[in-house]
Design a protein around this motif. Structure first.
Motif, PDB file in Angstrom:
ATOM      1  N   SER A 193       0.812  -1.223   0.000  1.00 33.03           N
ATOM      2  CA  SER A 193       0.000   0.000   0.000  1.00 33.03           C
ATOM      3  C   SER A 193       0.842   1.268   0.000  1.00 33.03           C
ATOM      4  O   SER A 193       0.304   2.373  -0.145  1.00 33.03           O
ATOM      5  N   ARG A 194       2.161   1.151   0.121  1.00 33.68           N
ATOM      6  CA  ARG A 194       3.033   2.324   0.217  1.00 33.68           C
ATOM      7  C   ARG A 194       3.651   2.717  -1.119  1.00 33.68           C
ATOM      8  O   ARG A 194       4.463   3.648  -1.177  1.00 33.68           O
ATOM      9  N   HIS A 195       3.296   2.019  -2.183  1.00 32.69           N
ATOM     10  CA  HIS A 195       3.968   2.241  -3.464  1.00 32.69           C
ATOM     11  C   HIS A 195       2.961   2.504  -4.575  1.00 32.69           C
ATOM     12  O   HIS A 195       1.852   1.973  -4.577  1.00 32.69           O
ATOM     13  N   ARG A 196       3.382   3.306  -5.529  1.00 31.92           N
ATOM     14  CA  ARG A 196       2.511   3.663  -6.640  1.00 31.92           C
ATOM     15  C   ARG A 196       2.504   2.607  -7.731  1.00 31.92           C
ATOM     16  O   ARG A 196       1.578   2.513  -8.517  1.00 31.92           O
ATOM     17  N   TYR A 197       3.582   1.814  -7.806  1.00 32.58           N
ATOM     18  CA  TYR A 197       3.679   0.751  -8.806  1.00 32.58           C
ATOM     19  C   TYR A 197       4.050  -0.549  -8.102  1.00 32.58           C
ATOM     20  O   TYR A 197       5.022  -0.594  -7.334  1.00 32.58           O
ATOM     21  N   LEU A 198       3.293  -1.599  -8.371  1.00 30.15           N
ATOM     22  CA  LEU A 198       3.604  -2.940  -7.872  1.00 30.15           C
ATOM     23  C   LEU A 198       3.957  -3.810  -9.075  1.00 30.15           C
ATOM     24  O   LEU A 198       3.145  -3.960  -9.992  1.00 30.15           O
ATOM     25  N   HIS A 199       5.151  -4.378  -9.055  1.00 31.12           N
ATOM     26  CA  HIS A 199       5.607  -5.226 -10.163  1.00 31.12           C
ATOM     27  C   HIS A 199       5.832  -6.625  -9.607  1.00 31.12           C
ATOM     28  O   HIS A 199       6.788  -6.862  -8.858  1.00 31.12           O
ATOM     29  N   LEU A 200       4.955  -7.550  -9.986  1.00 33.99           N
ATOM     30  CA  LEU A 200       4.992  -8.908  -9.445  1.00 33.99           C
ATOM     31  C   LEU A 200       5.390  -9.868 -10.553  1.00 33.99           C
ATOM     32  O   LEU A 200       4.556 -10.368 -11.306  1.00 33.99           O
ATOM     33  N   ALA A 201       6.693 -10.114 -10.676  1.00 31.18           N
ATOM     34  CA  ALA A 201       7.221 -11.005 -11.708  1.00 31.18           C
ATOM     35  C   ALA A 201       7.342 -12.408 -11.116  1.00 31.18           C
ATOM     36  O   ALA A 201       8.428 -12.900 -10.819  1.00 31.18           O
ATOM     37  N   THR A 202       6.190 -13.021 -10.925  1.00 33.21           N
ATOM     38  CA  THR A 202       6.115 -14.329 -10.311  1.00 33.21           C
ATOM     39  C   THR A 202       5.016 -15.132 -10.973  1.00 33.21           C
ATOM     40  O   THR A 202       4.239 -14.596 -11.762  1.00 33.21           O
ATOM     41  N   HIS A 203       4.938 -16.410 -10.643  1.00 30.86           N
ATOM     42  CA  HIS A 203       3.894 -17.240 -11.227  1.00 30.86           C
ATOM     43  C   HIS A 203       2.528 -16.845 -10.678  1.00 30.86           C
ATOM     44  O   HIS A 203       2.370 -16.554  -9.488  1.00 30.86           O
ATOM     45  N   GLY A 204       1.544 -16.853 -11.560  1.00 30.56           N
ATOM     46  CA  GLY A 204       0.157 -16.710 -11.152  1.00 30.56           C
ATOM     47  C   GLY A 204      -0.650 -17.848 -11.752  1.00 30.56           C
ATOM     48  O   GLY A 204      -0.434 -18.223 -12.911  1.00 30.56           O
ATOM     49  N   CYS A 205      -1.541 -18.428 -10.978  1.00 29.49           N
ATOM     50  CA  CYS A 205      -2.360 -19.541 -11.476  1.00 29.49           C
ATOM     51  C   CYS A 205      -3.822 -19.135 -11.463  1.00 29.49           C
ATOM     52  O   CYS A 205      -4.366 -18.799 -10.406  1.00 29.49           O
ATOM     53  N   PHE A 206      -4.457 -19.178 -12.635  1.00 31.12           N
ATOM     54  CA  PHE A 206      -5.865 -18.811 -12.733  1.00 31.12           C
ATOM     55  C   PHE A 206      -6.641 -19.841 -13.540  1.00 31.12           C
ATOM     56  O   PHE A 206      -7.496 -19.507 -14.339  1.00 31.12           O
ATOM     57  N   GLN A 207      -6.304 -21.110 -13.305  1.00 25.58           N
ATOM     58  CA  GLN A 207      -7.062 -22.206 -13.888  1.00 25.58           C
ATOM     59  C   GLN A 207      -7.861 -22.879 -12.779  1.00 25.58           C
ATOM     60  O   GLN A 207      -7.368 -23.035 -11.656  1.00 25.58           O
ATOM     61  N   GLN A 208      -9.057 -23.279 -13.092  1.00 18.61           N
ATOM     62  CA  GLN A 208      -9.987 -23.746 -12.071  1.00 18.61           C
ATOM     63  C   GLN A 208      -9.467 -24.932 -11.268  1.00 18.61           C
ATOM     64  O   GLN A 208      -9.777 -25.072 -10.088  1.00 18.61           O
ATOM     65  N   LEU A 209      -8.681 -25.798 -11.890  1.00 19.26           N
ATOM     66  CA  LEU A 209      -8.203 -27.001 -11.210  1.00 19.26           C
ATOM     67  C   LEU A 209      -6.784 -26.848 -10.690  1.00 19.26           C
ATOM     68  O   LEU A 209      -6.155 -27.826 -10.271  1.00 19.26           O
ATOM     69  N   GLY A 210      -6.267 -25.618 -10.692  1.00 21.31           N
ATOM     70  CA  GLY A 210      -4.895 -25.410 -10.298  1.00 21.31           C
ATOM     71  C   GLY A 210      -3.965 -25.487 -11.497  1.00 21.31           C
ATOM     72  O   GLY A 210      -4.384 -25.775 -12.614  1.00 21.31           O
ATOM     73  N   CYS A 211      -2.677 -25.237 -11.276  1.00 21.30           N
ATOM     74  CA  CYS A 211      -1.715 -25.178 -12.374  1.00 21.30           C
ATOM     75  C   CYS A 211      -0.589 -26.180 -12.175  1.00 21.30           C
ATOM     76  O   CYS A 211      -0.012 -26.290 -11.087  1.00 21.30           O
ATOM     77  N   CYS A 212      -0.275 -26.870 -13.234  1.00 18.54           N
ATOM     78  CA  CYS A 212       0.865 -27.772 -13.273  1.00 18.54           C
ATOM     79  C   CYS A 212       1.970 -27.086 -14.060  1.00 18.54           C
ATOM     80  O   CYS A 212       1.784 -26.777 -15.237  1.00 18.54           O
ATOM     81  N   LEU A 213       3.091 -26.820 -13.441  1.00 19.24           N
ATOM     82  CA  LEU A 213       4.176 -26.095 -14.089  1.00 19.24           C
ATOM     83  C   LEU A 213       5.195 -27.028 -14.719  1.00 19.24           C
ATOM     84  O   LEU A 213       6.199 -26.579 -15.255  1.00 19.24           O
ATOM     85  N   GLN A 214       4.955 -28.331 -14.648  1.00 20.16           N
ATOM     86  CA  GLN A 214       5.864 -29.311 -15.213  1.00 20.16           C
ATOM     87  C   GLN A 214       5.207 -29.965 -16.422  1.00 20.16           C
ATOM     88  O   GLN A 214       4.074 -29.684 -16.766  1.00 20.16           O
ATOM     89  N   GLU A 215       5.944 -30.858 -17.059  1.00 27.77           N
ATOM     90  CA  GLU A 215       5.382 -31.595 -18.188  1.00 27.77           C
ATOM     91  C   GLU A 215       4.182 -32.412 -17.745  1.00 27.77           C
ATOM     92  O   GLU A 215       3.160 -32.476 -18.402  1.00 27.77           O
ATOM     93  N   THR A 216       4.306 -33.062 -16.604  1.00 24.38           N
ATOM     94  CA  THR A 216       3.197 -33.840 -16.035  1.00 24.38           C
ATOM     95  C   THR A 216       3.156 -33.597 -14.539  1.00 24.38           C
ATOM     96  O   THR A 216       4.188 -33.347 -13.910  1.00 24.38           O
ATOM     97  N   CYS A 217       1.978 -33.658 -13.967  1.00 24.19           N
ATOM     98  CA  CYS A 217       1.839 -33.530 -12.522  1.00 24.19           C
ATOM     99  C   CYS A 217       1.599 -34.918 -11.928  1.00 24.19           C
ATOM    100  O   CYS A 217       0.573 -35.539 -12.217  1.00 24.19           O
ATOM    101  N   PRO A 218       2.511 -35.441 -11.131  1.00 19.82           N
ATOM    102  CA  PRO A 218       2.314 -36.776 -10.557  1.00 19.82           C
ATOM    103  C   PRO A 218       1.059 -36.815  -9.698  1.00 19.82           C
ATOM    104  O   PRO A 218       0.787 -35.907  -8.906  1.00 19.82           O
TER     105      PRO A 218
END
Length: 344
Positions: A193-218
């Motif tokens: 809340s103390r800054h005019r610009y927030l830069h979030l260079a990180t993963h975000g997941c917005f898929q209903q079942l969650g996100c798999c960041l690998q080739e396959t999710c065990p």
């Protein structure tokens, strides 16, 4: 439209034919009226599958130009549409007149007439024209709060995002930058809340079942839960962002993979995410429509911030010029970053 989005995401060179076809359907019917009004930017309100690709990439085959080459483009939610008609705030960025060709969602005022919103395959498109004058460079600090690569191990490692925050430090040495184990939820909640610009260079997941960041999710266990942002010490539920109190925040930038990827068939997730940040008080959100190329995104965002901080451009014009600097490449590299909300 689905085929076109897939072509953009995959780097398919055949996108140009569909790009011209969509331009003929969506833009050409009102192109002459748009040109006659000589707007300095276009604001787009779309529903359904029209939210799933960047209008910037639509190509006028007669001029052999992207729409982005003709106008700066941004997108509006219901909340940001209303905020543009509200009383101006004392911020030096927030004093310019608006003229609109059409307004949606019952917003009326400032002499606007509803002329052009139409349906295409059950989806609704409204086009707004905005005229503005650029303002002098802001004389105060930019106060960027940046987070990058909070978990530098596979499958979470995002080494290219560190170039983004390094560039921010060069442009605005007063910025606060946190990476790796320092990029924690505690710091984010305390400092945001103390800054005019927030830069979030990180993963975000917005898929209903969650996100798999690998080739396959065990065992089908996703690496990230749905509707969360990744920090060094855990995942942040997006719904909590509305409680942050970001009334002085000009921009929240979410530049890593899948930040604006739709979760519902009608594409509501991207606007829902922007709406949450706007409810928290942020003026605008910059997010990505699909998995992004690290190096290309770093190049676009670095130029974006340079144009704001050194040239004094508005957010929408800065993003346009930053994208145009990469427009010799396939739109996969430069088009997924979109601006939603107040462009000023």
């Amino acid at each position: 439209m689905t085929e076109y989005r897939q072509m953009l995401q995959s780097g398919d060179s055949r996108y140009r034919r569909l790009s011209a076809t969509l331009y003929d359907h969506l833009i050409r019917p009102v192109a002459a009226e748009i040109e006659a009004l000589n707007p300095q930017q276009l604001a787009i309100i779309a529903t359904g599958s029209l939210r799933q690709f960047p209008f910037e990439t639509l190509r006028d085959s007669e001029k052999d130009q992207f729409l982005l080459q003709q106008y700066p483009i941004h997108y509006l939610t219901r909340l940001s549409s209303r905020s543009l008609l509200a009383s101006p705030s004392p911020s030096p960025f927030l004093n310019f007149p608006l003229w609109t060709l059409s307004l949606l969602l019952g917003i009326i005022g400032m002499g606007a007439t509803v002329k052009h919103h139409w349906k295409l395959g059950g989806t609704l498109l409204t086009l707004a024209l905005v005229s503005t004058t650029f303002l002098p460079r802001f004389s105060g600090g930019y106060g960027v709060l940046g987070f990058a690569n909070p978990k530098p191990q596979d499958p979470f490692n995002l080494p290219g995002t560190e170039a983004e925050v390094d560039a921010l430090l060069r442009l605005a040495p007063e910025s606060e930058i946190y990476r790796h184990h320092q990029a924690t939820l505690e710091v984010f909640k305390r400092q945001s809340s103390r800054h005019r610009y927030l830069h979030l260079a990180t993963h975000g997941c917005f898929q209903q079942l969650g996100c798999c960041l690998q080739e396959t999710c065990p065992d089908y266990q996703p690496d990230m839960k749905a509707n969360t942002l990744l920090f060094a010490d855990g995942e942040y539920p997006l719904a909590d962002a509305a409680l942050l109190g970001l009334q002085d925040t000009q921009l929240v930038a979410l530049t890593a993979c899948q930040t604006a990827l739709q979760t519902n068939l009608d594409g509501d997730a991207i606007m829902g995410m922007a709406y949450i940040w706007e409810r928290a008080g942020a003026r605008a959100l910059m997010a990505t429509l699909w998995n992004v190329d690290d190096a290309a995104t770093a190049a676009v965002t670095t130029e974006f911030y340079r144009l704001i901080m050194e040239e004094g451009l508005s957010k929408v014009e800065a993003l346009r010029q930053a994208k145009l600097s990469q427009s010799h490449r396939h739109p996969f590299f430069w088009s997924p970053l979109v601006l939603i909300g107040d462009p000023r």
